[in-house]
Design a protein around this motif. Sequence first.
Motif, mmCIF file in Angstrom:
data_model
loop_
_atom_site.group_PDB
_atom_site.id
_atom_site.type_symbol
_atom_site.label_atom_id
_atom_site.label_comp_id
_atom_site.label_asym_id
_atom_site.label_seq_id
_atom_site.Cartn_x
_atom_site.Cartn_y
_atom_site.Cartn_z
ATOM 1 N N MET A 68 57.004 29.893 -28.245
ATOM 2 C CA MET A 68 56.114 31.034 -28.139
ATOM 3 C C MET A 68 54.908 30.629 -27.321
ATOM 4 N N THR A 69 54.536 31.458 -26.373
ATOM 5 C CA THR A 69 53.283 31.185 -25.694
ATOM 6 C C THR A 69 52.632 32.483 -25.253
ATOM 7 N N GLY A 70 51.353 32.419 -25.032
ATOM 8 C CA GLY A 70 50.644 33.606 -24.577
ATOM 9 C C GLY A 70 49.870 33.264 -23.324
ATOM 10 N N LEU A 71 49.668 34.260 -22.484
ATOM 11 C CA LEU A 71 48.895 34.025 -21.274
ATOM 12 C C LEU A 71 47.733 34.996 -21.273
ATOM 13 N N MET A 72 46.594 34.491 -20.881
ATOM 14 C CA MET A 72 45.445 35.383 -20.803
ATOM 15 C C MET A 72 45.334 35.880 -19.363
ATOM 16 N N VAL A 100 57.093 35.345 -24.877
ATOM 17 C CA VAL A 100 55.846 35.235 -24.124
ATOM 18 C C VAL A 100 55.040 36.510 -24.293
ATOM 19 N N CYS A 101 53.801 36.366 -24.653
ATOM 20 C CA CYS A 101 52.993 37.565 -24.766
ATOM 21 C C CYS A 101 51.812 37.530 -23.804
ATOM 22 N N ALA A 102 51.514 38.684 -23.236
ATOM 23 C CA ALA A 102 50.330 38.808 -22.390
ATOM 24 C C ALA A 102 49.170 39.173 -23.299
ATOM 25 N N ALA A 103 48.156 38.319 -23.302
ATOM 26 C CA ALA A 103 47.042 38.498 -24.237
ATOM 27 C C ALA A 103 46.017 39.469 -23.656
ATOM 28 N N ASP A 104 46.450 40.729 -23.528
ATOM 29 C CA ASP A 104 45.546 41.715 -22.925
ATOM 30 C C ASP A 104 44.429 42.142 -23.879
ATOM 31 N N VAL A 105 44.700 42.037 -25.173
ATOM 32 C CA VAL A 105 43.622 42.321 -26.126
ATOM 33 C C VAL A 105 42.536 41.254 -25.981
ATOM 34 N N GLU A 106 42.981 40.001 -25.880
ATOM 35 C CA GLU A 106 42.023 38.904 -25.734
ATOM 36 C C GLU A 106 41.252 38.994 -24.410
ATOM 37 N N SER A 107 41.943 39.295 -23.305
ATOM 38 C CA SER A 107 41.213 39.342 -22.027
ATOM 39 C C SER A 107 40.245 40.520 -21.983
ATOM 40 N N ASP A 189 50.595 36.584 -32.890
ATOM 41 C CA ASP A 189 51.481 36.253 -31.750
ATOM 42 C C ASP A 189 52.395 35.090 -32.118
ATOM 43 N N ILE A 190 51.752 34.053 -32.643
ATOM 44 C CA ILE A 190 52.478 32.793 -32.829
ATOM 45 C C ILE A 190 53.461 32.856 -33.996
ATOM 46 N N ILE A 191 53.087 33.602 -35.044
ATOM 47 C CA ILE A 191 53.988 33.641 -36.206
ATOM 48 C C ILE A 191 55.123 34.655 -36.019
ATOM 49 N N PRO A 207 53.545 25.462 -26.485
ATOM 50 C CA PRO A 207 52.983 24.498 -25.531
ATOM 51 C C PRO A 207 51.640 25.001 -25.017
ATOM 52 N N VAL A 208 50.581 24.256 -25.243
ATOM 53 C CA VAL A 208 49.250 24.754 -24.860
ATOM 54 C C VAL A 208 48.365 23.649 -24.293
ATOM 55 N N GLY A 209 47.271 24.069 -23.682
ATOM 56 C CA GLY A 209 46.220 23.146 -23.304
ATOM 57 C C GLY A 209 45.460 22.741 -24.562
ATOM 58 N N ASP A 211 42.565 22.808 -25.451
ATOM 59 C CA ASP A 211 41.509 23.704 -25.949
ATOM 60 C C ASP A 211 42.018 24.712 -26.965
ATOM 61 N N GLN A 212 43.341 24.932 -26.985
ATOM 62 C CA GLN A 212 43.893 25.940 -27.890
ATOM 63 C C GLN A 212 44.143 25.404 -29.301
ATOM 64 N N ASP A 213 43.818 24.135 -29.514
ATOM 65 C CA ASP A 213 44.121 23.547 -30.818
ATOM 66 C C ASP A 213 43.493 24.270 -32.014
ATOM 67 N N PRO A 214 42.271 24.797 -31.900
ATOM 68 C CA PRO A 214 41.731 25.514 -33.055
ATOM 69 C C PRO A 214 42.663 26.644 -33.510
ATOM 70 N N HIS A 215 43.213 27.383 -32.550
ATOM 71 C CA HIS A 215 44.126 28.473 -32.905
ATOM 72 C C HIS A 215 45.379 27.937 -33.595
ATOM 73 N N ILE A 216 45.843 26.807 -33.106
ATOM 74 C CA ILE A 216 47.067 26.236 -33.689
ATOM 75 C C ILE A 216 46.814 25.774 -35.119
HETATM 76 N N1 TRP Z 1 44.313 32.236 -25.990
HETATM 77 C C1 TRP Z 1 45.294 31.891 -24.992
HETATM 78 C C2 TRP Z 1 44.549 31.547 -23.668
HETATM 79 O O1 TRP Z 1 43.353 31.607 -23.597
HETATM 80 C C3 TRP Z 1 46.275 32.983 -24.746
HETATM 81 C C4 TRP Z 1 47.151 33.244 -25.930
HETATM 82 C C5 TRP Z 1 47.217 34.400 -26.644
HETATM 83 C C6 TRP Z 1 48.119 32.367 -26.518
HETATM 84 N N2 TRP Z 1 48.174 34.320 -27.618
HETATM 85 C C7 TRP Z 1 48.731 33.099 -27.559
HETATM 86 C C8 TRP Z 1 48.514 31.066 -26.257
HETATM 87 C C9 TRP Z 1 49.735 32.522 -28.345
HETATM 88 C C10 TRP Z 1 49.511 30.501 -27.025
HETATM 89 C C11 TRP Z 1 50.108 31.240 -28.065
HETATM 90 O O2 TRP Z 1 45.171 31.210 -22.694
#
Ligand code: TRP
Length: 370
Positions: A68-72, A100-107, A189-191, A207-209, A211-216
Amino acid sequence: MKKTIDPWNIGGFENYQMLLDEFGMESMEKFRVRYDELRYIRRGIIFGHRDFGNISDSIENKKPFALMTGLMPSGKFHFGHKMVADEIIWFQNKGAEVFVCAADVESYLMRDVSFEKAREIAVKEYLENYLALGLSPKNITFWFQRDYLPKYYRLRDMAAKRVTFNELKAIYGELTPGKITSVLTQVADIIHPQLPELGGARPVVVPVGADQDPHIRLTRDIASRLNAGRQGGKRDLECVPPAATYHKFMEGLQGGKMSSSDPKSFIALSDDPREASKKIMRAKTGGRPTVEEQKRKGGVPEECMIYSMYLYHLIDDDIALSDIYHECRNGTLLCGEDKKNCAELVEKFLVKHQKKKAMAAEIAAKLVSR
Ligand code: TRP
């Protein structure tokens, strides 16, 4: 003060060791030889993980697992993003079902990007490039945070109920309503690949950079709580805490941060190949102030953006890379020649890639419309 990591403001990340020492991330070293076919693992760029053992076990025993991954979607797709794409593709080839999810809410909340713009960027910049780089459209689910209705939001609500305000503060420091929403959406997204209707409990790798560790960390805690259920009650959701791999960041072409808002700091995969080659010619190297000094002392590949382009992307052959490293160190390879070599590689790569991207447009459009 307790250290926190701010996932919306990267840049202070020289110290990857801190993540291993203080945040309980594990070193990837143990898996380096086993999975040396992936350049990023082989070269220690993917340096850390959580629960990768679960994923390795699934790969080796051909058990079902997901990625699972998301892209901003906030800017151009550049070589920093290519790294994640290559990782997704590698896991897909190892048998992962891909989400794969597009994180449009986040952006929208964190970067002030409109939903229309986010949609365009997600498809034209990200999805088309993923496909052109080799992602197979089979066995993949692609969605926008904003579109994914009832079950997804139910999951976000469940996550909200399983975490306290103080826990969020301890992880993220300063909070805003937008941050809280982004964070809980990302947890969902992740669950959500583990919802019964999407395949149920199974290992999921993210798979993330770094910086994403807090979310994980947060997602893993919440997943355990959902799985355990309340005392005496039944569990909310049968699920496995998600695994993660963490990569280092590429620096920008001028040194410092590679940032989507500064086109001089990156090469986009849609850059005009000639322009890209000019960016390479202007990049920061590990060279000395004068040719004479460089011949005498040698250059410093560790500080060279040209070298890092080779290391991350352009030269897969370890022996060829090591030759360049040593020729630079001993002063026989000078920056001018090296840049020219790199510029040629980039130009060739982009010309080829952009043809593939043009062919991927139709498939990308189909993927988002279903
Ligand atoms: N926050 C991630 C970013 O800044 C984007 C993202 C949203 C994400 N949902 C996710 C990454 C789920 C990994 C898994 O790029």
